[in-house]
Design an enzyme around this catalytic site. Structure first.
Site: not given
Ligand code: PDD
Length: 285
Positions: A32, A149
């Site tokens: 994300y 991430k």
């Protein structure tokens, strides 16, 4: 009601549905990005796209959209939801292979692409930036690829809950006696004119805000030292702060109950926040 984006369509948020077999849901197999919006424009968008590519590469996932397409979807969502200040959240998961299986599915399984906005007025003029936040330190028990991430955010959530129970705002994570980063931000201390923050490695997320802030700090003749620091060193620092796409530069005024300096946000932190916001607004798209 918000308009959100799902796999090519703009939909009312209640109509955007994802499969129960989606690997994001059953395996946290997805990445994300969070990009902030100021004055209806995207802050450091290029940086976030570059990191998205890096995260996708690390997980052997193809980038489902081109840079132009990503920008278009972000802009559409900001416009359709009339976001002046806030965030755009984007998530790419490995999609729905039709069942649960640990092995990655074949390449023909389409990724799931989700974006939505969060309006947050007063993001830049956040009154908390004037008083600072209090943090506790907790052990960093996350996995070894914190530079990717991923949507696997359970321990950061637990860290935020430990902070909440302790009556403070956030937690810094500590490994082998050294601070790695905050639950959802990078961590810094200040000694005189020197900013100290952990160097980049797979131990921490390579913050997009971090890169910009360190560049501005150097340009403003502040000293930057990228190295490990202990909790004791942090408690004895003149100032401390965190950075992230949603907090920008946020002063830390208390660590594990010990006030830093006079317990008020320090001048270097305040100046950095101002420079960061000024410069990034100018470069916003
Ligand atoms: N968090 N470290 C961690 C563990 C993070 O989750 C984040 C961002 C950062 C700061 O990265 P950046 O400056 O690129 O935002 C550092 C986002 C904002 C979130 O999860 O909401």
């Amino acid at each position: 009601m918000r308009t959100v984006y799902l796999n090519g369509d703009y939909l009312p948020e209640t109509e955007a549905k994802v499969s129960i077999f989606d690997r994001g849901f059953v395996m946290a197999d997805g990445v994300y990005e969070v990009t902030s919006v100021l004055g209806g424009k995207l802050i450091d968008f290029g940086g976030h796209l570059t990191r998205l590519q890096r995260s996708l590469d690390a997980l052997e996932m193809k980038n489902p959209l081109s840079a132009e397409e990503w920008l278009e979807v972000h802009r559409q969502l900001v416009a359709r939801n009339a976001v002046e200040e806030g965030m755009v959240y984007l998530q790419v998961t490995r999609g729905n292979p039709g069942d649960r299986d640990f092995a990655y599915p074949a390449d023909d399984v389409a990724p799931t692409v989700v974006l939505f906005t969060q309006a947050k007025s007063g993001l830049a003029d956040n009154p908390v930036a004037k008083t600072g936040i209090k943090i506790i330190t907790v052990p960093d028990i996350r996995w070894g690829r914190r530079d990717i991430k991923t949507v696997q955010l359970l321990y950061p959530s637990m860290g935020k809950m430990m902070a909440k129970k302790a009556g403070v705002d956030d937690a810094w994570l500590v490994e082998d006696g050294f601070v790695t980063e905050g639950t959802s931000n990078n961590a810094y201390i200040v000694k005189g004119n020197k900013i100290i923050t952990r160097a980049l490695s797979s131990d921490i997320l390579h913050g997009i805000t971090r890169a910009a802030v360190l560049r501005f700090a150097r340009e403003a003749q502040m000293e930057v030292e990228e190295r490990n620091f202990t909790v004791d060193e942090a408690k004895a620092a003149d100032e401390a702060f965190i950075t992230s796409a949603s907090a920008f530069v946020m002063p830390v005024v208390e660590i594990d109950g010990a006030a830093l300096g006079n317990g008020k946000p320090g001048p270097l932190t305040a100046r950095l926040r101002e420079i960061y916001l000024d410069e990034m607004r100018k470069a916003a798209v």
